[in-house]
Design a protein around this motif. Sequence first.
Motif, PDB file in Angstrom:
ATOM      1  N   ASP A 211       0.810  -1.215   0.000  1.00 36.66           N
ATOM      2  CA  ASP A 211       0.000   0.000   0.000  1.00 36.66           C
ATOM      3  C   ASP A 211       0.842   1.262   0.000  1.00 36.66           C
ATOM      4  O   ASP A 211       0.298   2.375   0.046  1.00 36.66           O
ATOM      5  CB  ASP A 211      -0.941   0.002   1.213  1.00 36.66           C
ATOM      6  N   GLY A 212       2.186   1.107  -0.021  1.00 37.28           N
ATOM      7  CA  GLY A 212       3.059   2.274  -0.083  1.00 37.28           C
ATOM      8  C   GLY A 212       3.652   2.672   1.251  1.00 37.28           C
ATOM      9  O   GLY A 212       4.504   3.571   1.293  1.00 37.28           O
TER      10      GLY A 212
ATOM     11  N   MET B  12       6.068   3.079   4.079  1.00 37.08           N
ATOM     12  CA  MET B  12       7.519   2.860   4.107  1.00 37.08           C
ATOM     13  C   MET B  12       7.927   2.222   5.430  1.00 37.08           C
ATOM     14  O   MET B  12       7.504   2.667   6.497  1.00 37.08           O
ATOM     15  CB  MET B  12       8.257   4.190   3.904  1.00 37.08           C
ATOM     16  N   THR B  13       8.770   1.199   5.319  1.00 36.80           N
ATOM     17  CA  THR B  13       9.279   0.496   6.511  1.00 36.80           C
ATOM     18  C   THR B  13      10.772   0.723   6.716  1.00 36.80           C
ATOM     19  O   THR B  13      11.294   0.436   7.783  1.00 36.80           O
ATOM     20  CB  THR B  13       9.019  -1.007   6.379  1.00 36.80           C
ATOM     21  N   PHE B  14      11.471   1.233   5.693  1.00 38.44           N
ATOM     22  CA  PHE B  14      12.901   1.505   5.838  1.00 38.44           C
ATOM     23  C   PHE B  14      13.328   2.530   4.798  1.00 38.44           C
ATOM     24  O   PHE B  14      12.899   2.487   3.640  1.00 38.44           O
ATOM     25  CB  PHE B  14      13.730   0.222   5.633  1.00 38.44           C
ATOM     26  N   VAL B  15      14.178   3.475   5.217  1.00 38.68           N
ATOM     27  CA  VAL B  15      14.838   4.409   4.309  1.00 38.68           C
ATOM     28  C   VAL B  15      16.262   4.570   4.792  1.00 38.68           C
ATOM     29  O   VAL B  15      16.524   4.559   6.001  1.00 38.68           O
ATOM     30  CB  VAL B  15      14.126   5.780   4.266  1.00 38.68           C
TER      31      VAL B  15
ATOM     32  N   MET C 150       5.183   6.805   6.592  1.00 44.52           N
ATOM     33  CA  MET C 150       4.601   7.640   5.554  1.00 44.52           C
ATOM     34  C   MET C 150       4.453   6.836   4.270  1.00 44.52           C
ATOM     35  O   MET C 150       5.035   5.753   4.123  1.00 44.52           O
ATOM     36  CB  MET C 150       5.470   8.877   5.317  1.00 44.52           C
ATOM     37  N   ASN C 151       3.714   7.364   3.307  1.00 47.01           N
ATOM     38  CA  ASN C 151       3.450   6.658   2.063  1.00 47.01           C
ATOM     39  C   ASN C 151       4.475   7.044   1.018  1.00 47.01           C
ATOM     40  O   ASN C 151       4.724   8.232   0.759  1.00 47.01           O
ATOM     41  CB  ASN C 151       2.036   6.967   1.551  1.00 47.01           C
ATOM     42  N   PHE C 152       5.078   6.031   0.426  1.00 47.05           N
ATOM     43  CA  PHE C 152       6.120   6.253  -0.568  1.00 47.05           C
ATOM     44  C   PHE C 152       5.573   7.013  -1.774  1.00 47.05           C
ATOM     45  O   PHE C 152       6.250   7.888  -2.348  1.00 47.05           O
ATOM     46  CB  PHE C 152       6.698   4.900  -0.991  1.00 47.05           C
TER      47      PHE C 152
END
Length: 891
Positions: A235-236, A238-241, A259-261
């Motif tokens: 669903d977009g 984010m789990t890691f950046v 947040m949503n990618f």
Amino acid sequence: MVQSVWPDLFSPTELQLFMPIQPEEDGAPTLRQRAEGTFHRPDESGLQTERPGSPSHWDRARQELQLHQLELEMQNAELRQTQNQLADAKELYFDLYDHAPVGYCVLSEHGVILQANLTLSCLLGVTHDRLVRQGLSKFLCPEDQDVFYLMRTRLLQSGDTQSCELRARKADGALVWVHLAAAVTRDVNHDVLLRVAVSDIAQRKQLESAQLESEERYRHLAEDLPAYVVAFLPDGTMTFVNQAVTRLVNMTSAAMIGMNFFDFLTPEDRVMVQSRLKQLTPERPVETHEQTYATPDGAVAYHQWTNHAFFDTLGHVTHFQAVGEDITDRKLAQNELRIAAVAFECQNGMCITDAHGVILRVNQAFTRLTGYSAEESIGATPGRLLSSGRQDRLFFQRMWDDLTRKGNWQGEIWNRRKNGQIYAEMLTITAIASADGGVTNYVASFTDITEDKEAEAEIYRLAYYDQLTKLPNRRLLQDRLSQAVVATARNGHCGAIFFIDLDNFKALNDTRGHVVGDLLLVEIAARLHAAVRQGDTVARLGGDEFVVLLENLGPETHEAAVVAKQLSEKLCRSIDAPFSLDGREYRCTLSIGISLFDQYETVESLFKHADLALYQAKNAGRNTMRFFDPSMQAALDLRSAMEVELRQAIALNQLRLYYQPQVDVQRRVVGFEALLRWEHPQRGLVSPLDFIPLAEETGLILPIGLWVMETACVLLKSWESSPHTRELQLAVNVSARQFRQADFVPQVERVLAASGVNPARLKFELTESVVLEDVERAIEKMRAIKQLGVNFAMDDFGTGYSSLSYLARLPLDQLKIDKSFVCNLPEKSNDATIARTIITMGQGLAMHVIAEGVETEEQRSFLASHGCDGYQGYLFSHPLPQQALAEFLAR
């Protein structure tokens, strides 16, 4: 017993009674009935009536007794069968219990092991008897004993099954991860028991640890990557950046997680990316695309994104990973290269490589000059494709250093065409840098200058080399000699120049012609060049005159003279072999004049000195050599004469052995050292210092050493007949060259056998230099000689590079303190310290210590006060000839 006894008494039907007893079914005959059926045989008329006391009545009574006996036997058989079945069942139970795949044990309420199976014993590495009646905590890692205590407490309090993971400590101290599963039970006395299953989970723990390490490495790798890395759900979310992403959007990772990618994309890019993600499948989980962005300053930026979809076992997407890279510089470089392509096709050969030197593109001139097509060149490196091998690694190192520092390099280089031809080129290399200063490409441009280099080389050869022999000519020799003189003055090492003239060469030219003479000169040049060392110079001055220039002959003039003389003899030997000239054999000799130089001199003076020495050699009758320095010549002549005389001394039995006594602390003679002397008919007694080095150098020390050993053994054998001398030892010095003979051990063995001497009375004295060259081989040889019974002493100990590491390994019996340390005792403190140290060292290594060169009572007293075992020197006696030994011993 049933099968071996009863078959003879009963029929097959009756034997069925003794088979294993099965549970009796309803209506089946009882054991009593079966026994009765065996003995009751009514006749055809039915039952008979019997009177008490009648014969038939007694028969019936006997039958009844037999029936009871048979019934008892059958019951015993059934009982034995049942016992065997119980024993088999018990053995099977214990096999299953002991060899179960996990360890089992029964603990008391307080954790003491009451029972344990074999698997647990193997797991802990202890025997069963050392395991039982021990607390289980004893076999646990101390840090994990609290874990077991808490589990046992919960188990006793709740009664529910408990488990835990902890580390067990094996008998060898190794730790192993185990899983404990425990339950509460009670025995027949209602005492609380804990039944524990112990499973080895070391492999699982290793896998878990490896997985955690892998995940941690991946996380750190992703964090530190310069590329943008984002992980998000379908669903977009984010789990890691990684840090590159947070720097790009100027946000923290904590703020971005969740947040949503897709919210970070423009509407157009969102539609495009979502469409591409929907097309990913387990068979095609990766896709790559480029995106264009407008930077805040109005420029255009290019990003390349790679999206990777991850699926579960049912083929459903679990999450996505997007990796982005800024390729703006690459795009701009590609545009610049396209612009430069117009100027690429020119008359100069050109090639473009990447930052690692791999060829990306070549022009038509490159193909024309090298012979390699574009298809053959692209993907290769210029070094692998074109290298001629003429430039060494240092040349290319300097080239790359300049290229890295300046960004460009220009110079001459030799390369190889596809057909193998070597050619010279003028090469220019320019580094192409990106905006951040990093090199992205190299552009090389070159022209063929082979004809120019060949012309230059020919001019050089004509100017500096003799055209006939290809040797350096006078001009090049003078240049090299000037450099050699300067180097000699700087480093202090001597040099030498040889003037060489062919004897009677004019006669060959006159009788056979100049063509044959030229053939001889070419052959002479080749032999001279082959005879000298690498780095020495052989030159031709003209006609039949040759010059040899030698450098680095050593710091001492007399040593340099010896080396020069040896080389001159080698040159003469090389020319002595016959020459085949135009089908006919010819022999030639040399006259050589030598001039040494050890300080700054002019080239002219050296030429003059060598020429004068050559003139002396010719006047001496040719086929010889002479030094310019008369005193040096005299010294060499003396040395040569002494060598001849020494050879004669061996043949004429002019060598003598003198014997110096060795005494103990009570001044009692315990042995002698054999010392070599030369009794010259004109010069008298020659010191060994004057002829031993010459014998070592010429190899004459080998027959001399053998003669000394044989003579010493003959004397020792004669001593055995007298009670006054049979216990004396005789020490013989063994030279380095003698000891290093391959057959030295068999040689000693033959001498001992021939003389029949007691080998324990013979002692070999070795210096440290003898064993230091190859310690392992020396130890091996000494041990072999020790097995023959011969003793060893270390002579002149302390004067060389002594090392306790080898001294302790050598099979020595005695250490000799060198006289250089004894002569200044006890006044000189340093020598006193060294002497005490050697004595202490020898005592610590269980070696006998003897001091040589003892000349005063003060020296002897000092040595004796510090535990020295023996003495040798003028205080007791000078070396004596053999005929004086009897008189000395009588005193």
